[in-house]
Write a protein that holds these residues in place. Structure first.
Motif, short mmCIF file in Angstrom:
data_model
loop_
_atom_site.label_atom_id
_atom_site.label_comp_id
_atom_site.label_asym_id
_atom_site.label_seq_id
_atom_site.Cartn_x
_atom_site.Cartn_y
_atom_site.Cartn_z
N ASP A 250 0.89 -1.12 0.11
CA ASP A 250 -0.02 0.16 0.05
C ASP A 250 0.69 1.31 -0.05
OD1 ASP A 250 -2.31 -1.70 -0.04
OD2 ASP A 250 -3.05 -0.85 1.98
N ARG A 251 0.42 2.17 -0.79
CA ARG A 251 1.04 3.51 -0.82
C ARG A 251 0.78 4.30 0.38
NH1 ARG A 251 -0.62 6.05 -6.24
NH2 ARG A 251 -2.28 4.43 -5.85
N VAL A 252 1.43 5.37 1.00
CA VAL A 252 1.35 6.06 2.15
C VAL A 252 1.91 7.33 1.55
CG1 VAL A 252 1.85 6.83 4.34
CG2 VAL A 252 1.62 4.25 3.75
N LEU A 253 0.77 8.45 1.57
CA LEU A 253 1.30 9.80 1.07
C LEU A 253 1.18 10.72 2.15
CD1 LEU A 253 -0.46 9.52 -2.27
CD2 LEU A 253 2.13 9.22 -1.87
N ILE A 254 2.24 11.54 2.73
CA ILE A 254 2.03 12.37 3.71
C ILE A 254 2.41 14.08 2.97
CG2 ILE A 254 3.11 13.25 5.76
CD1 ILE A 254 4.12 10.38 5.87
N ASP A 255 1.66 15.04 3.83
CA ASP A 255 1.64 16.17 3.43
C ASP A 255 1.26 16.69 2.06
OD1 ASP A 255 2.33 19.02 3.71
OD2 ASP A 255 4.16 18.96 4.20
N ASP A 256 -0.09 16.30 1.51
CA ASP A 256 -0.19 16.57 0.31
C ASP A 256 0.59 15.99 -0.93
OD1 ASP A 256 -2.45 18.28 1.05
OD2 ASP A 256 -1.31 19.91 0.92
N GLY A 257 1.34 14.84 -0.42
CA GLY A 257 2.01 14.20 -1.35
C GLY A 257 3.70 14.40 -1.26
N LYS A 258 3.92 15.39 -0.53
CA LYS A 258 5.44 15.64 -0.52
C LYS A 258 6.27 14.64 -0.26
CE LYS A 258 4.68 20.73 0.62
NZ LYS A 258 3.32 20.72 0.91
N PHE A 259 5.79 13.75 0.65
CA PHE A 259 6.45 12.62 1.05
C PHE A 259 5.62 11.36 0.80
CE2 PHE A 259 7.47 15.91 3.77
CZ PHE A 259 8.79 16.08 3.97
N GLY A 260 6.20 10.25 -0.07
CA GLY A 260 5.76 8.90 -0.49
C GLY A 260 6.48 7.70 0.16
N GLY A 261 5.70 6.69 0.35
CA GLY A 261 6.40 5.57 0.85
C GLY A 261 5.32 4.29 0.52
N ILE A 262 5.98 2.97 0.60
CA ILE A 262 5.43 1.85 0.47
C ILE A 262 5.48 1.11 1.62
CG2 ILE A 262 5.35 -0.32 -1.01
CD1 ILE A 262 4.57 2.23 -2.78
N VAL A 263 4.30 0.63 2.02
CA VAL A 263 4.36 -0.30 3.27
C VAL A 263 5.08 -1.60 2.91
CG1 VAL A 263 2.75 -1.88 4.74
CG2 VAL A 263 2.23 0.26 4.16
N GLU A 264 6.31 -1.82 3.54
CA GLU A 264 7.09 -2.93 3.33
C GLU A 264 6.98 -3.95 4.25
OE1 GLU A 264 11.78 -2.69 3.50
OE2 GLU A 264 11.05 -1.72 1.65
N LYS A 265 6.66 -3.68 5.43
CA LYS A 265 6.35 -4.84 6.59
C LYS A 265 5.02 -4.47 7.13
CE LYS A 265 11.37 -5.51 7.42
NZ LYS A 265 12.35 -5.40 8.43
N VAL A 266 4.16 -5.69 7.56
CA VAL A 266 3.16 -5.53 8.45
C VAL A 266 3.31 -6.35 9.69
CG1 VAL A 266 0.67 -5.80 8.58
CG2 VAL A 266 1.74 -4.87 6.39
#
Length: 489
Positions: A250-266
């Motif tokens: 799942d993608r995670v976007l922070i601060d109007d998309g200025k920072f982005g990441g992918i869930v690597e471990k649950v």
């Protein structure tokens, strides 16, 4: 020389489309009869339009255009009658009873009447109504409110995510005083806050309220700091239950998309996110910044306990109620029941389209909202752009406009309209172009800023010039995923 076989092929394809429209409307008659009586023909036209937009009609449109016939473009508001008009040119006869009453004139009047019901009488013809966002300072600035009213403000927006009832009351009293003194009307629109999915730093940066991150680094999302060290970047989404809804990839976007990441471990109670985008020069993630999960189905309620606490005041004072983070038709039902329990006056509903679920469910949301006479849609382009991707924003906002026009539902074009001009006094070239596109909506929302009066003057000038050049553009009808999803349901 006219190609008779080509003409006959066009005629057969249009007749087949008309049959499909009638079939789909017939299958949904009970649904349409559940709408407000004033919305029945609008709902029927929406079903007919979605039936047509389930198909890829670009080849047919080209053939129609070649033969000097209407290509169906710009016919969203009266699609069946437009098909009938073309067939009449191709020598098909209709009785008066067979002709659809939803003509161009009929639909134009429907949209105009609904817009006036929601946003009031416009001071200037042929341009959208203007909605202005109030901030805390307006509560003590009667002169500014009066100036905004005289400049063309039709709707005053109060965001219930900020301030309190005492401040809102002061704003409303000053607005009503200005309306009385000027003789001008202004509707009051109040936004429900909705769920506040915001960053809260738990470990590193907790004291400072910010922490620096870099591309490629690992951060954690968790609801509590237990099990982490002071050097770990741990962010709480500040809304219970979200962590358990996330899955790997799942993608995670922070601060109007200025920072982005992918869930690597649950893991239990926490997820590890690999940062793959840092668009901020300083690279600082701060508290109280928005978080979006565009790949995750969030089951948190759209109507929060805080919203329920605001409802009595809103129902008493507001003409229009903005419903934030709506995802499904059931969300609208929940709000309707909450207002029904309060009794008394019920404001007209404006649902805010700002999540990927809302885009996918748009037809169902419209049909649920159309159970009321007064109903509109706001394209909340800030969160929406983050959710669906900035590269798709232009395409999706056009699709929302088309589908809402088919339903004769007034649209508010919102977020970042002439934003730089409002904040710095200087507009960008792209903002001027964007403001021109807002002429396709029935209302344009201006956010708060230091130069609101100048923004209104500039926007009115742009809208008047745009209105003089066009009503709608010509578009081609490839199949719409939104239509396919709804018609298959």
């Amino acid at each position: 020389m006219t190609n008779k076989s080509s003409i006959e092929s066009i005629r057969e394809e249009l007749l087949a489309l008309e049959t499909k429209m009638a079939t789909e409307v017939g299958l949904r008659l009970n649904l349409l009869r559940g709408l407000h009586p004033a919305q029945f023909e609008s709902g029927k036209n929406l079903i007919e339009y979605l039936t047509l937009r389930k198909e890829d009609l670009r080849g047919l449109q080209d053939e129609l255009h070649i033969h000097g016939l209407s290509s169906l473009a710009s016919s969203e508001s009266h699609i069946h009658r437009q098909v009938q008009a073309i067939l009449e040119r191709l020598e098909k006869s209709y009785t008066e009873e067979e002709l659809d009453i939803c003509t161009y004139s009929f639909s134009k009047k429907k949209i105009r009447d609904k817009s006036q019901q929601l946003f009031g009488k416009q001071l200037l013809d042929d341009i959208p109504s203007l909605m202005v966002t109030f901030d805390s300072g307006f509560a003590d600035n009667y002169a500014l409110i009066k100036s905004l009213l005289l400049s063309g403000m039709n709707v005053a927006r109060i965001n219930c995510a900020h301030d309190d009832e005492a401040t809102w009351s002061k704003m409303i009293r000053k607005l009503k005083k200005a309306c009385k003194q000027t003789g001008l009307d202004c509707k009051i629109y109040m936004d429900l806050a909705g769920p506040k999915i915001r960053t809260k730093l738990l470990c590193k940066g907790r004291t400072e309220g910010e922490t620096k991150i870099k591309d490629g680094m690992l951060i954690w999302l968790a609801e509590e700091e237990k099990g982490f060290g002071d050097g770990d970047v741990v962010i709480s989404p500040n809304e219970p239950g979200i962590i358990s809804m996330l899955k790997k990839g799942d993608r995670v976007l922070i601060d109007d998309g200025k920072f982005g990441g992918i869930v690597e471990k649950v893991k239990k109670g926490k997820v590890c996110v690999r940062i793959n985008r840092v668009s901020s020069k300083k690279g600082l993630i701060r508290n109280e910044k928005g978080i979006n999960f565009p790949d995750t189905v969030l089951t948190i309620p759209s109507l929060t306990d805080y919203d329920r606490g605001c409802l009595p005041f809103i129902c008493e004072q507001a003409d229009l109620l903005g419903y934030s983070f709506v995802k499904t038709a059931e969300d609208i039902g929940v709000l309707r029941e909450a207002m029904k329990e309060l009794g008394g006056k019920t404001p007209a509903l404006i649902i805010k389209i700002e999540t990927h679920e809302a885009v996918g469910n748009l037809p169902s949301l419209l049909l649920e909202g159309m159970k009321h006479r007064g109903f509109g849609v706001m394209i909340a382009r800030g969160d929406l752009a983050v959710e669906i991707g900035f590269e798709r924003t232009g395409e999706i906002q056009e699709e929302i406009l088309w589908i809402c026009e088919a339903a004769h539902v007034p649209v508010v074009w919102a977020t970042q309209v002439l934003e730089s001009l409002n904040k710095s006094g200087m507009a960008t070239r792209s903002e001027i172009t964007d403001a021109g596109q807002s002429a396709n909506a029935e209302c344009v929302m201006i956010n708060k800023g230091e130069h609101t009066l100048e923004v209104i003057a500039t926007l009115k000038n742009i809208l008047q010039r745009t209105a003089a050049h066009r009503i709608k553009k010509r578009f081609r009808f490839r199949s719409l995923k939104i239509a396919e999803k709804f018609m298959a349901g």
